[in-house]
Design an enzyme around this catalytic site. Structure first.
Site, PDB file in Angstrom:
ATOM      1  CG  ASP A  70      42.002  41.283  41.028  1.00 26.66           C
ATOM      2  OD1 ASP A  70      41.627  41.945  42.009  1.00 26.66           O
ATOM      3  OD2 ASP A  70      43.194  41.163  40.710  1.00 26.66           O
ATOM      4  CB  THR A  71      43.080  44.589  36.622  1.00 27.97           C
ATOM      5  OG1 THR A  71      41.739  44.781  36.159  1.00 27.97           O
ATOM      6  CG2 THR A  71      44.054  44.906  35.506  1.00 27.97           C
TER       7      THR A  71
END
Length: 193
Positions: A70-71
């Site tokens: 996830d960013t």
């Protein structure tokens, strides 16, 4: 050999993995609630979401390697998610204009035996000052849609980047250095490219 499942629908993550010779056997996006918890830091949010995605997919795929990521783009202590519309995208980009911000990449790998390893990668990005014309031109394209912080460093927004410190691939969506290390460390047969 155990199969590798990518717990992400991101085409960018697939492209990044292909750069280092890794082609997942399956893509199985996790359906989790990505709402930040109260007082959750952007760093912690990126890690938690990667871990929850990996665990959700691993639950129904025993015996496989499951990779999730996830960013989170952070301006100060504020997490900038995916802009819901053009107005919010403009707001995010205006906030980032002329400033340094951080991109946190959470990565989680679960091995077939259930061993779990997680990392958070931090990259600092400095935007040049953006004028109204810059924003108007950028928002004409749909590139901002579905992107944390409303920009894609590998696209038109590359012209906004004054400096970067840390992993470029992390900003695109997946730190290849960390992923390679996690895969090798848990016994996934990474081919030499």
């Amino acid at each position: 050999m155990s199969k590798l499942i990518l717990a992400s629908a991101s085409p960018r993550r697939l492209e990044l993995l292909a750069q280092i010779g890794i082609v997942p056997d399956q893509v199985a996006p996790a359906d989790i609630d990505e709402t930040p918890a109260a007082d959750e830091s952007p760093r912690r949010l990126a890690l938690r979401l990667a871990e929850e995605k990996a665990r959700a997919v691993a639950k129904s795929n025993g015996g496989a390697f499951v990779l999730a990521a996830d960013t989170v783009v952070a301006c100060g202590t504020r997490a900038l998610g995916k802009a819901s519309d053009e107005r919010e995208a403009r707001k995010f980009l205006t906030l980032l204009s002329g400033r340094r911000h951080r991109v946190y990449g959470g990565v989680c790998l679960i091995a077939p035996d259930g061993t779990e390893r997680s990392r958070v990668i931090e990259t600092q990005v400095k935007f040049r000052t953006l004028g109204t014309e810059d924003l108007d031109r950028y928002l004409l394209h749909d590139e901002w849609k579905g992107k944390a912080g409303a920009y894609a460093i590998q696209g038109h927004a590359a012209t906004f980047i004054k400096a970067i410190s840390g992993s470029y691939s992390n900003v695109v969506g997946l730190s290849l250095c960390e992923v390679d290390g996690l895969l090798r460390g848990l016994g996934y047969p990474v081919k030499e490219v």
